[in-house]
Design an enzyme around this catalytic site. Structure first.
Site, PDB file in Angstrom:
ATOM      1  N   LYS A   1       2.711  11.128  -3.348  1.00 23.14           N
ATOM      2  CA  LYS A   1       2.035  10.453  -4.268  1.00 23.14           C
ATOM      3  C   LYS A   1       0.813  10.878  -5.479  1.00 23.14           C
ATOM      4  CE  LYS A   1      -1.809   6.807  -3.746  1.00 23.14           C
ATOM      5  NZ  LYS A   1      -2.258   5.825  -2.459  1.00 23.14           N
TER       6      LYS A   1
ATOM      7  N   GLU B   1      -7.437   0.536  -4.860  1.00 19.22           N
ATOM      8  CA  GLU B   1      -7.293   0.451  -3.446  1.00 19.22           C
ATOM      9  C   GLU B   1      -8.790  -0.269  -2.855  1.00 19.22           C
ATOM     10  OE1 GLU B   1      -6.232   4.278  -2.192  1.00 19.22           O
ATOM     11  OE2 GLU B   1      -4.214   3.959  -2.728  1.00 19.22           O
TER      12      GLU B   1
ATOM     13  N   ASP C   1     -13.020   5.145   2.161  1.00 19.34           N
ATOM     14  CA  ASP C   1     -11.457   5.112   2.420  1.00 19.34           C
ATOM     15  C   ASP C   1     -11.391   6.666   2.604  1.00 19.34           C
ATOM     16  OD1 ASP C   1      -8.713   5.228   2.409  1.00 19.34           O
ATOM     17  OD2 ASP C   1      -8.580   3.910   1.113  1.00 19.34           O
TER      18      ASP C   1
ATOM     19  N   ASP D   1       0.931  -1.254  -0.149  1.00 16.27           N
ATOM     20  CA  ASP D   1      -0.070   0.086   0.084  1.00 16.27           C
ATOM     21  C   ASP D   1       0.829   1.175   0.013  1.00 16.27           C
ATOM     22  OD1 ASP D   1      -1.714   2.040   0.567  1.00 16.27           O
ATOM     23  OD2 ASP D   1      -2.296   1.413   2.451  1.00 16.27           O
TER      24      ASP D   1
HETATM   25  P1  ADP Z   1      -2.884   7.147   3.578  1.00 16.63           P
HETATM   26  O1  ADP Z   1      -3.822   5.997   2.821  1.00 16.63           O
HETATM   27  O2  ADP Z   1      -3.329   8.521   3.074  1.00 16.63           O
HETATM   28  O3  ADP Z   1      -1.616   7.089   3.550  1.00 16.63           O
HETATM   29  P2  ADP Z   1      -3.747   6.291   6.045  1.00 16.63           P
HETATM   30  O4  ADP Z   1      -4.830   5.305   5.806  1.00 16.63           O
HETATM   31  O5  ADP Z   1      -2.655   5.552   6.546  1.00 16.63           O
HETATM   32  O6  ADP Z   1      -3.586   7.399   5.171  1.00 16.63           O
HETATM   33  O7  ADP Z   1      -4.365   7.105   7.196  1.00 16.63           O
HETATM   34  C1  ADP Z   1      -3.572   8.259   7.793  1.00 16.63           C
HETATM   35  C2  ADP Z   1      -4.429   9.231   8.401  1.00 16.63           C
HETATM   36  O8  ADP Z   1      -5.284   8.565   9.542  1.00 16.63           O
HETATM   37  C3  ADP Z   1      -3.514  10.219   9.052  1.00 16.63           C
HETATM   38  O9  ADP Z   1      -4.282  11.565   8.829  1.00 16.63           O
HETATM   39  C4  ADP Z   1      -3.494  10.103  10.567  1.00 16.63           C
HETATM   40  O10 ADP Z   1      -3.754  11.006  11.300  1.00 16.63           O
HETATM   41  C5  ADP Z   1      -5.184   9.341  10.695  1.00 16.63           C
HETATM   42  N1  ADP Z   1      -5.315   8.459  11.784  1.00 16.63           N
HETATM   43  C6  ADP Z   1      -4.707   7.503  12.317  1.00 16.63           C
HETATM   44  N2  ADP Z   1      -5.117   6.894  13.340  1.00 16.63           N
HETATM   45  C7  ADP Z   1      -6.076   7.712  13.871  1.00 16.63           C
HETATM   46  C8  ADP Z   1      -7.202   7.941  14.860  1.00 16.63           C
HETATM   47  N3  ADP Z   1      -7.206   6.960  15.845  1.00 16.63           N
HETATM   48  N4  ADP Z   1      -7.969   8.977  14.939  1.00 16.63           N
HETATM   49  C9  ADP Z   1      -7.850   9.898  13.953  1.00 16.63           C
HETATM   50  N5  ADP Z   1      -7.194   9.830  12.807  1.00 16.63           N
HETATM   51  C10 ADP Z   1      -6.421   8.746  12.797  1.00 16.63           C
HETATM   52 MG    MG Z   2      -4.745   4.732   2.099  1.00 13.89          MG
END
Ligand code: ADP
Ligand code: MG
Length: 600
Positions: free
Chosen positions: A76, A171, A194, A16
């Site tokens: 990205k 995704e 998502d 991912d």
């Molecule tokens: P991406 O696919 O964009 O790389 P992710 O799916 O890994 O992102 O999500 C990352 C986001 O999720 C970040 O903005 C992070 O702050 C948020 N996040 C992770 N855990 C929590 C939580 N417990 N509460 C709120 N937001 C969260």
């Molecule tokens: Mg993602």
């Protein structure tokens, strides 16, 4: 760990490649698992630092340098796009170099693709350390709305990292796999929601004949957790009488890091204190946060409703709603999703790990360690070519299931023309110039009279979503091929959402423009023919007929001048009707000429 590394089948990992975080996984003894780095983290920040001498750091150690040194993040969405199509806010830390662009760092700078390659190289290293074997193949996920050149750029980033990218996977499809939605059975329709760090993506899928099919996708490439971090920081700055805009870069990093901590804590607690040492404390309740979230929740809701509309579904038609992306952990987000779809969403998989798990399952299928599941994706936007009058001629409509192919026959617009320019377009607008050009090429053909040459154009999209366009001169059988996947895009705005909403907004104007262009084409054919015929046969026509023809001709020219679409359409019809007698005379003349010829 099982024996995947050294068994008969070659390892394929699932990656991912996220905007804010990336993860790598593999199927081990039938289960998709994520592989952790030496510190035990299975999520790696998608951050790259490059030193003056070209040394590279990726992930947590790169993040620790933020504020004092330039660190590349959120790269990205920049891949596979042109500098000219970036928004101003995206240009702040990228520098234009000729046709491409570079993300500024301490060293010489990296292109968005090179920066992504560094992240992928890190994921490869993590996997190799954990599996104790070399890893050369990967499945990499991309958002459903990534267009061809963005998918191709992702593939190239993988290759730069020394990985053969055996599949580019959407995704939402990966999410559906990780939630095992195939178990819901025939004809089950599900929603995948998502919300990550920088992007929002919602997709509706259906199980048909044991395979997933994407019915529609929608989203927003500029909506995610980063926005919430900024909203919290700015809220706190206001309370502390601090001017957010004038804070130094390192201060911004400190405030945003604190905002993120507060945001995460508010997902499980009702009240949290935002604290910047030597500046002050701001108590924040979940209600405060919910209020900051409101405008973002509204945009999210719009995307979900559009996806339902596009798929022609009602909330009640859905068998499951699954949520992925770290920001799905926010209670207000979950509540809103429940309200929109009128059913309890499933968050049972770790939302920030689900995509990587799904990629691992797909990798397992391709490596032959998991039973076969066929995955079908859809085209996010319509694909076509420009035809006479500057109109968009759609060959593959938006939301078509891929892989797919479609073809159509085209002809020459002028006598003796030796080639035809094929402009490959992507978008929903009626006029070619309002859509994005993915590339163009010239198809040579044997010169013929107008409308005599035949060129077949075929669009083909493979399982990775890469488009190839083939044009064939029917007379000679000669083919001209264009690999659109590897051609630079020349688009003004690479945003599916904008394109779709504009196509709705301008639907009336666009229809008018098409009616006008089509009527004009017909008029341009008719007018010279009428002039020639009048010269020859004027004396054979009654005064009445002559009068009708000339006045119809004049209203056609007037309507072209005044750009009046309906007026022109009607005038052309009247002229067509008025010249019926004239046309009959022409045909008579032509056939007698033919007879005299054949008697030669
Ligand atoms: P991406 O696919 O964009 O790389 P992710 O799916 O890994 O992102 O999500 C990352 C986001 O999720 C970040 O903005 C992070 O702050 C948020 N996040 C992770 N855990 C929590 C939580 N417990 N509460 C709120 N937001 C969260
Ligand atoms: Mg993602």
């Amino acid at each position: 760990m099982g024996d995947i590394g050294n068994s008969m089948s070659e390892v394929i990992v699932g990656i991912d490649l996220g905007t804010t975080q990336s993860a790598v996984g593999v199927v081990d003894s039938g289960f998709p698992i994520l592989l952790a780095d030496e510190e035990g983290h299975s999520l790696t920040p998608s951050a790259v630092w490059q030193g003056k001498n070209g040394e590279i750091e990726v992930g947590h150690s790169a993040v620790r340098r933020a504020g004092t040194q330039t660190v590349i993040t959120s790269v990205k969405g920049l891949m596979g796009r042109r500098f000219s199509e970036l928004q101003d806010s995206e240009k702040t830390y990228v520098t234009k170099i000729d046709t491409g662009f570079t993300v500024t760092t301490e060293g010489d700078g990296l292109t968005p693709e090179e920066a992504s390659a560094e992240i992928l190289r890190k994921m490869k290293q993590i996997a190799e350390a954990r599996l104790e074997t070399e890893v050369n193949k990967a499945v990499i996920t991309v958002p459903a709305y990534f267009h061809d050149s963005q998918r191709a750029a992702t593939k190239r980033a993988g290759e730069l990292a020394g990985l053969e990218v055996v599949r580019i996977l959407s995704e939402p499809t990966a999410a559906a796999l990780s939630y095992g939605l195939d178990r819901l059975g025939e004809a089950a329709k599900v929603a995948v929601f998502d919300l990550g760090g920088g992007t929002f993506d919602v997709s509706l899928l259906e199980m048909r004949d044991g395979v997933f099919e994407v019915l529609s996708t929608s989203g927003d490439t500029r909506l995610g957790g980063d926005d919430f971090d900024h909203a919290i920081s700015q809220f706190a700055a206001k309370q502390l009488d601090t001017d957010w805009e004038t804070l130094a870069p390192l201060e911004h990093v400190r405030w945003l890091t604190e905002a993120r901590r507060v945001k995460h804590a508010l997902s499980s607690e009702d009240e949290v204190t935002f604290r910047i040492p030597f500046v002050g404390d701001v108590p924040m309740s979940r209600a405060d946060f919910d209020q900051l979230l409101e405008p973002f929740l509204g945009r999210m809701e719009g995307g979900c409703r559009r996806a339902l509309l596009d798929a022609d579904l009602k909330e009640g038609d859905l068998k499951a709603v699954v949520m992925v992306g770290g920001s799905s952990r926010i209670p207000a987000v979950k509540e809103r999703v429940q309200k929109i779809f009128q059913r309890e969403p499933d968050l049972s998989q770790h939302p920030d790990e689900a995509i990587a798990r799904g990629a691992a399952i797909q990798a397992g299928v391709l490596a032959g360690v998991v039973r076969e599941i066929l995955l079908l994706d859809v085209t996010p936007l319509s694909l076509g070519i420009e035809t006479m009058g500057g109109l968009m001629n759609v060959l593959i409509p938006r939301n078509s299931t891929i892989p797919c192919k479609a073809g159509e026959m085209f002809t020459n617009a002028a006598d003796g023309q030796e080639s035809m320019k094929v402009r490959v377009l992507q978008g929903e607008r009626e006029l070619a110039r309002d859509n994005w050009e993915l590339g163009d090429f010239r198809v040579p053909f044997t010169p013929e009279r107008r409308g005599q040459a035949r060129v077949g154009v075929e669009f083909r999209i493979d399982a990775d979503g890469l488009l190839t366009v083939l044009a064939r001169d029917v007379a000679t059988g000669a083919d001209t091929l264009l690999e659109v996947g590897s051609t630079a895009v020349d688009v003004a705005e690479a945003q599916v959402e904008k394109m779709v909403s504009e196509s709705v907004k301008f639907a009336f104007e666009d229809m008018n423009a098409r009616v006008f262009e089509e009527a004009k084409l017909k008029a341009n054919e008719l007018l010279p023919a009428v002039e020639i015929a009048l010269e020859q046969f004027q004396h054979e026509l009654s005064q009445e007929d002559l009068q009708a023809i000339t006045s119809a001709r004049d209203s056609v020219t007037d309507a072209i001048k005044s750009q009046d679409a309906t007026g022109l359409k009607n005038a052309v019809e009247t002229l067509d009707h008025a010249t019926e007698g004239l046309a009959a005379l022409l045909v008579e003349k032509a056939s007698s000429a033919l007879f005299s010829n054949s008697q030669d």
